[in-house]
Design a protein around this motif. Structure first.
Motif, PDB file in Angstrom:
ATOM      1  N   LEU A  86      -5.557  14.473  -0.085  1.00  0.00           N
ATOM      2  CA  LEU A  86      -5.312  14.197   1.332  1.00  0.00           C
ATOM      3  C   LEU A  86      -6.455  13.407   1.942  1.00  0.00           C
ATOM      4  N   VAL A  87      -7.685  13.783   1.615  1.00  0.00           N
ATOM      5  CA  VAL A  87      -8.845  13.084   2.169  1.00  0.00           C
ATOM      6  C   VAL A  87      -8.922  11.653   1.633  1.00  0.00           C
ATOM      7  N   GLU A  88      -8.568  11.470   0.372  1.00  0.00           N
ATOM      8  CA  GLU A  88      -8.585  10.119  -0.195  1.00  0.00           C
ATOM      9  C   GLU A  88      -7.621   9.208   0.558  1.00  0.00           C
ATOM     10  N   LYS A  89      -6.387   9.697   0.808  1.00  0.00           N
ATOM     11  CA  LYS A  89      -5.444   8.874   1.568  1.00  0.00           C
ATOM     12  C   LYS A  89      -5.906   8.730   3.015  1.00  0.00           C
ATOM     13  N   ARG A  90      -6.412   9.807   3.599  1.00  0.00           N
ATOM     14  CA  ARG A  90      -6.898   9.750   4.980  1.00  0.00           C
ATOM     15  C   ARG A  90      -7.922   8.636   5.152  1.00  0.00           C
ATOM     16  N   ASN A  91      -8.868   8.567   4.228  1.00  0.00           N
ATOM     17  CA  ASN A  91      -9.923   7.550   4.339  1.00  0.00           C
ATOM     18  C   ASN A  91      -9.349   6.147   4.262  1.00  0.00           C
ATOM     19  N   ARG A  92      -8.416   5.947   3.329  1.00  0.00           N
ATOM     20  CA  ARG A  92      -7.831   4.615   3.177  1.00  0.00           C
ATOM     21  C   ARG A  92      -6.984   4.246   4.384  1.00  0.00           C
ATOM     22  N   LEU A  93      -6.205   5.202   4.866  1.00  0.00           N
ATOM     23  CA  LEU A  93      -5.320   4.969   6.006  1.00  0.00           C
ATOM     24  C   LEU A  93      -6.123   4.678   7.269  1.00  0.00           C
ATOM     25  N   THR A  94      -7.166   5.465   7.510  1.00  0.00           N
ATOM     26  CA  THR A  94      -7.970   5.298   8.717  1.00  0.00           C
ATOM     27  C   THR A  94      -8.761   3.998   8.660  1.00  0.00           C
ATOM     28  N   THR A  95      -9.247   3.640   7.479  1.00  0.00           N
ATOM     29  CA  THR A  95      -9.965   2.374   7.327  1.00  0.00           C
ATOM     30  C   THR A  95      -9.038   1.193   7.572  1.00  0.00           C
ATOM     31  N   TYR A  96      -7.796   1.307   7.099  1.00  0.00           N
ATOM     32  CA  TYR A  96      -6.832   0.235   7.352  1.00  0.00           C
ATOM     33  C   TYR A  96      -6.498   0.142   8.832  1.00  0.00           C
ATOM     34  N   ARG A 118      -6.553   8.110  21.618  1.00  0.00           N
ATOM     35  CA  ARG A 118      -6.918   8.781  20.372  1.00  0.00           C
ATOM     36  C   ARG A 118      -5.785   8.553  19.367  1.00  0.00           C
ATOM     37  N   LEU A 119      -6.156   8.071  18.201  1.00  0.00           N
ATOM     38  CA  LEU A 119      -5.195   7.758  17.160  1.00  0.00           C
ATOM     39  C   LEU A 119      -5.517   8.617  15.942  1.00  0.00           C
ATOM     40  N   ALA A 120      -4.584   9.428  15.506  1.00  0.00           N
ATOM     41  CA  ALA A 120      -4.828  10.315  14.368  1.00  0.00           C
ATOM     42  C   ALA A 120      -3.736  10.112  13.319  1.00  0.00           C
ATOM     43  N   PRO A 121      -3.958   9.206  12.382  1.00  0.00           N
ATOM     44  CA  PRO A 121      -2.952   8.967  11.339  1.00  0.00           C
ATOM     45  C   PRO A 121      -2.997  10.038  10.251  1.00  0.00           C
ATOM     46  N   ALA A 122      -2.252  11.106  10.439  1.00  0.00           N
ATOM     47  CA  ALA A 122      -2.262  12.224   9.503  1.00  0.00           C
ATOM     48  C   ALA A 122      -1.703  11.772   8.151  1.00  0.00           C
ATOM     49  N   PRO A 123      -2.419  12.035   7.067  1.00  0.00           N
ATOM     50  CA  PRO A 123      -2.034  11.463   5.769  1.00  0.00           C
ATOM     51  C   PRO A 123      -0.758  12.035   5.169  1.00  0.00           C
ATOM     52  N   PHE A 124      -0.320  13.208   5.587  1.00  0.00           N
ATOM     53  CA  PHE A 124       0.907  13.755   5.034  1.00  0.00           C
ATOM     54  C   PHE A 124       2.120  12.907   5.411  1.00  0.00           C
ATOM     55  N   LEU A 155       0.831  -1.208   0.000  1.00  0.00           N
ATOM     56  CA  LEU A 155       0.000   0.000   0.000  1.00  0.00           C
ATOM     57  C   LEU A 155       0.863   1.254   0.000  1.00  0.00           C
ATOM     58  N   ASP A 156       1.946   1.225   0.752  1.00  0.00           N
ATOM     59  CA  ASP A 156       2.851   2.382   0.779  1.00  0.00           C
ATOM     60  C   ASP A 156       3.497   2.609  -0.579  1.00  0.00           C
ATOM     61  N   ALA A 157       3.869   1.529  -1.252  1.00  0.00           N
ATOM     62  CA  ALA A 157       4.504   1.654  -2.557  1.00  0.00           C
ATOM     63  C   ALA A 157       3.546   2.253  -3.584  1.00  0.00           C
ATOM     64  N   GLU A 158       2.247   2.036  -3.395  1.00  0.00           N
ATOM     65  CA  GLU A 158       1.234   2.544  -4.321  1.00  0.00           C
ATOM     66  C   GLU A 158       0.730   3.929  -3.936  1.00  0.00           C
ATOM     67  N   ASP A 159       1.174   4.452  -2.796  1.00  0.00           N
ATOM     68  CA  ASP A 159       0.648   5.706  -2.263  1.00  0.00           C
ATOM     69  C   ASP A 159       1.284   6.908  -2.965  1.00  0.00           C
ATOM     70  N   PRO A 160       0.501   7.702  -3.713  1.00  0.00           N
ATOM     71  CA  PRO A 160       1.088   8.863  -4.403  1.00  0.00           C
ATOM     72  C   PRO A 160       1.599   9.943  -3.454  1.00  0.00           C
ATOM     73  N   LEU A 161       1.106   9.946  -2.212  1.00  0.00           N
ATOM     74  CA  LEU A 161       1.570  10.941  -1.237  1.00  0.00           C
ATOM     75  C   LEU A 161       2.723  10.421  -0.383  1.00  0.00           C
ATOM     76  N   GLY A 162       3.130   9.190  -0.619  1.00  0.00           N
ATOM     77  CA  GLY A 162       4.192   8.593   0.179  1.00  0.00           C
ATOM     78  C   GLY A 162       5.454   9.439   0.280  1.00  0.00           C
ATOM     79  N   PRO A 163       5.913  10.066  -0.823  1.00  0.00           N
ATOM     80  CA  PRO A 163       7.151  10.867  -0.737  1.00  0.00           C
ATOM     81  C   PRO A 163       7.079  12.025   0.249  1.00  0.00           C
ATOM     82  N   TYR A 164       5.857  12.492   0.583  1.00  0.00           N
ATOM     83  CA  TYR A 164       5.754  13.620   1.514  1.00  0.00           C
ATOM     84  C   TYR A 164       6.173  13.236   2.931  1.00  0.00           C
TER      85      TYR A 164
END
Length: 426
Positions: free
Chosen positions: A326-336, A395-401, A13-22
């Protein structure tokens, strides 16, 4: 997508993440020589690496230009704040003229209350959520007393239903309609700090305006976390801090939104100062206040450029990426993360209760039945930075950046280890 609780899947999933480099754009603290898994972006975001360059630029201008930096720096200080308006407007769904950066959050709420809470004998009540963030409660109570009124008779709270951990939109709207013509102001946290719920701001705003009430929002946990359309939702005003999901540094400057229908008016009650008067005539030192035609009219002092520089650095990244991505990754990350929690729950035969509803940002508040503070201590000692709320909520907040899917997997393994350690120790 069918998730798997494995390191290989998380890495895929990380390898496919377009925001991963951030992720490499941020500094991570270290525990035991390893970068932490950071879940507290809802309290303080990590430092972007580009921040230093923005601060150094101002320090160099101060050293080389001194007072002339106000007008002759590469980014002149006297209008430095204007550079933040356009990128912030994109983040909150506003027009640039409706946005200004100034002061800090509760200070700005007080300033905005001076304009938008003007009680009369017939219309004087304020509606907020029960157990609002303490600073909001104190602010509301003091504003009510300032007007010579009794907070017990003025402030009305919307409660959760018995046995539930979230508010229902229909209950909020029903309370608005019940108060009716007596309602002067609605002021609610757009994303609740405790359970992470994202309120239906559009529906609640429409309900408030339909009974003639002003509607404002504390967006401390919302800005940079959820998609907002403050202008089209017809919100009267809003304020937020910048040091959570906006990554601008501890205690940093706040932003405000004021709908364009309130701009450019001389008669609106407002706490005024020099930097809110018209830019074109400001240095004529005229005795009469002439408001700026935008949200800058609420600005009272010249901009604190050393505070605004980190905010501008972070907004550069938001402008590059956009809230939709950001919201697209947030949703996927939080769901995972939710999937991982449920898998670990089954493996250790424990009971995790996620008290955050599906209407949410990137925060999951987890009720750990049968667990206590020692589990939090174990996680912190092993490089997982989480937030603890008594008696047994993390409280767990996986910030997508900057959070990764591998972080979610590794957190699950450490969580399981911490629970099994507690069980083995009796």
């Amino acid at each position: 997508m069918l998730f798997h609780n494995s390191l290989e899947f998380a890495q895929k999933l990380d390898a496919e993440d377009p925001l991963g480099p951030y992720r490499d754009e941020f500094y991570f603290p270290k525990v035991n020589g390893k970068e932490v898994i950071y879940f507290t972006g809802n309290s303080l975001g990590l430092q972007p690496k580009r921040t230093q360059r923005y601060i150094d630029e101002i320090m160099t201008d101060w050293k080389e230009l001194a007072v002339e930096g106000h007008f002759h720096a590469d980014k002149p200080w006297w209008d430095y704040h204007e550079r933040l308006a356009e990128p912030l407007a994109k983040v909150i769904g506003a027009k640039p003229e409706e946005v200004c950066v100034l002061n800090t959050l509760t200070v700005n709420l007080h300033f905005l209350m001076a304009s938008f809470y003007t009680p009369s004998p017939d219309r004087f009540k304020i509606l907020c959520e029960e157990k609002a963030f303490p600073s909001d409660q104190y602010m509301l109570q003091s504003q009510v007393r300032w007007h010579g009124l009794d907070p017990e008779k003025v402030i009305v709270t919307v409660k959760k239903r018995k046995g539930e951990h979230f508010w229902r939109t229909e209950d909020v709207i029903a309370k608005v309609e019940e108060i009716g013509d007596e309602l002067a102001l609605i002021l609610i946290g757009g994303v609740n700090y405790y359970n992470g719920q994202f309120f239906d701001m559009q529906a609640i705003t429409q309900a408030g305006r339909s009974v003639g009430s002003n509607v404002g929002w504390d967006l401390a946990h919302a800005v940079g976390n959820v998609e907002l359309e403050l202008h089209s939702w017809d919100v009267d005003f809003a304020a937020w801090c910048s040091y959570k999901y906006m990554n601008s540094g501890p205690g940093n400057a706040s932003g405000i939104f004021v709908h364009e229908r309130h701009l450019g008016k001389d008669g609106i009650p407002r706490l005024e100062g020099w930097w809110g008067t018209k830019k074109e005539t400001r240095f004529l030192m005229k005795p009469q206040f002439e408001p700026m035609p935008n949200a800058d009219a609420w600005q009272v002092s010249n901009p604190p450029v050393l505070a605004l520089a980190p905010y501008l650095a972070s907004l550069e990244m938001f402008n590059e990426v956009g809230m939709t991505a950001l919201v697209e990754k947030r949703n996927r990350l939080t769901t995972y993360l939710e999937f991982i929690l449920k898998e670990i729950d089954k493996e250790v035969d424990s009971t995790f209760e996620i008290i955050t509803p599906l209407d949410r940002g990137c925060q999951l508040s987890v009720l750990l039945h049968g667990e206590g503070r020692p589990l939090f201590d174990f996680l912190m000692e092993n490089g997982v930075i989480v937030d603890w709320r008594e008696p047994n909520v993390i409280r767990l907040a996986p910030a997508p950046f900057y959070c990764s899917f591998t972080d979610m997997y590794q957190f699950g393994q450490l969580l399981k280890q911490g629970i099994l350690t507690r069980i083995s120790n009796g």
